[in-house]
Design an enzyme around this catalytic site. Structure first.
Site, PDB file in Angstrom:
ATOM      1  N   ASN A  13       0.871  -1.175   0.000  1.00 39.62           N
ATOM      2  CA  ASN A  13       0.000   0.000   0.000  1.00 39.62           C
ATOM      3  C   ASN A  13       0.908   1.225   0.000  1.00 39.62           C
ATOM      4  O   ASN A  13       1.516   1.545   1.017  1.00 39.62           O
ATOM      5  CB  ASN A  13      -0.882  -0.038   1.263  1.00 39.62           C
ATOM      6  CG  ASN A  13      -1.713   1.232   1.430  1.00 39.62           C
ATOM      7  OD1 ASN A  13      -1.783   2.069   0.527  1.00 39.62           O
ATOM      8  ND2 ASN A  13      -2.327   1.372   2.593  1.00 39.62           N
ATOM      9  N   HIS A  98      -9.382   0.872   5.034  1.00 40.78           N
ATOM     10  CA  HIS A  98      -8.097   1.115   5.698  1.00 40.78           C
ATOM     11  C   HIS A  98      -8.316   2.076   6.870  1.00 40.78           C
ATOM     12  O   HIS A  98      -9.135   2.983   6.790  1.00 40.78           O
ATOM     13  CB  HIS A  98      -7.079   1.695   4.706  1.00 40.78           C
ATOM     14  CG  HIS A  98      -5.701   1.728   5.289  1.00 40.78           C
ATOM     15  ND1 HIS A  98      -5.276   2.734   6.125  1.00 40.78           N
ATOM     16  CD2 HIS A  98      -4.670   0.850   5.193  1.00 40.78           C
ATOM     17  CE1 HIS A  98      -4.028   2.476   6.501  1.00 40.78           C
ATOM     18  NE2 HIS A  98      -3.640   1.343   5.952  1.00 40.78           N
ATOM     19  N   GLU A 169      -5.316  -5.387  10.491  1.00 40.98           N
ATOM     20  CA  GLU A 169      -4.326  -4.360  10.783  1.00 40.98           C
ATOM     21  C   GLU A 169      -4.653  -3.684  12.116  1.00 40.98           C
ATOM     22  O   GLU A 169      -5.469  -2.757  12.151  1.00 40.98           O
ATOM     23  CB  GLU A 169      -4.308  -3.300   9.681  1.00 40.98           C
ATOM     24  CG  GLU A 169      -3.896  -3.828   8.332  1.00 40.98           C
ATOM     25  CD  GLU A 169      -3.323  -2.722   7.457  1.00 40.98           C
ATOM     26  OE1 GLU A 169      -2.164  -2.848   7.067  1.00 40.98           O
ATOM     27  OE2 GLU A 169      -4.024  -1.745   7.198  1.00 40.98           O
TER      28      GLU A 169
HETATM   29  P1  PGA Z   1       3.085   0.191   7.674  1.00 42.24           P
HETATM   30  O1  PGA Z   1       1.635   0.465   7.063  1.00 42.24           O
HETATM   31  O2  PGA Z   1       3.573  -1.091   7.074  1.00 42.24           O
HETATM   32  O3  PGA Z   1       3.917   1.375   7.236  1.00 42.24           O
HETATM   33  O4  PGA Z   1       2.932   0.107   9.161  1.00 42.24           O
HETATM   34  C1  PGA Z   1       0.716  -0.578   6.948  1.00 42.24           C
HETATM   35  C2  PGA Z   1      -0.608  -0.103   6.423  1.00 42.24           C
HETATM   36  O5  PGA Z   1      -1.045   1.005   6.780  1.00 42.24           O
HETATM   37  O6  PGA Z   1      -1.259  -0.816   5.629  1.00 42.24           O
END
Ligand code: PGA
Length: 255
Positions: A13, A98, A169
């Site tokens: 992402n 998200h 997440e």
């Molecule tokens: P990060 O982001 O790997 O920089 O922690 C993950 C995300 O927001 O999908």
């Protein structure tokens, strides 16, 4: 999406990076070289929607998707980009729900509408779920359950639910210093498959791909993939680093 033969989905992402199309093309070319070496891992990138057309036109094994879609199909929604629009310029999937979009106001109901739009347009969906914080009474489990079941209940064509992957997440692990430890990821993955099973039946629940996201790096990815009972990873910062993303892909390819 299928997990037959344990094909890990390694999803980058990019968020609002890089700043220009030129830089996006450069980064994509570097990632494409890394992805070319992997035979099993499925490499996927969600760039800024303005870059989707140019990147999906490139010869690459990387699958391009969108970071979000509008909740309606067309009309007076200034600044919104519809699922059909991103699909028409080459997106194959969409990340929806998200935490950074939820923080801007996307409720479970709005997320459900967006998922409906994406499915209608023929995009595969990566539905992001995750608690903002943990509490001793484990109310956070209820939050995650609702995030999943509100969406699953809203999709009319139940057959299409099999095109949804879930990215767990924990919000407190996004953009953090460390990822969740593999044993905790394992617990959450099992829990999420169980919740999906409530909507689709246990067999389908077990088949639904669950990804982990939140501070995944080339240092912790191997442990999460081998011990976390996940079907892939959703990666923010390290998807902007070709070396790191390549290393993660090579692990996913060799497990
Ligand atoms: P990060 O982001 O790997 O920089 O922690 C993950 C995300 O927001 O999908």
């Amino acid at each position: 999406m299928t997990t037959a033969n344990k094909k890990f989905m390694i999803v980058g992402n990019w968020k609002m990076n890089p700043e220009t199309l030129e830089e996006a093309k450069e980064l994509f070319a570097a990632l494409t070289k890394k992805a070319a070496a992997s035979k099993k891992a499925i490499a996927m990138i969600a760039p800024s929607s303005t870059f989707i057309q140019a990147l999906s036109a490139k010869k690459s094994t990387i699958i391009i998707g969108a970071q979000d879609v509008a909740r309606e199909s067309k009309g007076a929604f200034t600044g919104s980009v519809s699922a059909k629009a991103v699909k028409s310029v080459g997106a194959k999937f969409a990340i929806i729900g998200h935490s950074e979009k939820r923080a801007e106001g996307d409720t479970d109901e709005i997320v459900a509408k967006k998922v409906g739009q994406a499915i209608e347009a023929g995009l595969e969906v990566i539905l992001c779920v995750g608690e903002k914080e943990r509490d001793e009474q484990a109310k956070y489990l209820r939050v995650i359950r609702d995030q999943i079941l509100v969406v699953f209940a809203s999709v009319k064509d139940k057959k299409k639910l099999s095109t949804i992957a879930i990215a767990y997440e924990p919000v407190w692990k996004i953009g953090a210093q460390t990822a969740m430890i593999p044993s905790e990821v394992h617990e959450m993955s099992i829990y999420i498959k169980k919740v999906v099973g409530e909507a689709l039946g246990n067999k389908a629940g077990l088949k639904t791909p669950v990804l982990y996201g939140g501070s995944v790096t080339h240092e912790n990815a191997h442990g999460i993939l081998t011990e976390g009972s996940v079907d892939g990873l959703l990666i923010g910062r390290q998807s902007l680093e070709a070396e790191a993303f390549g290393t993660i892909l090579s692990y996913a390819d060799s497990i």
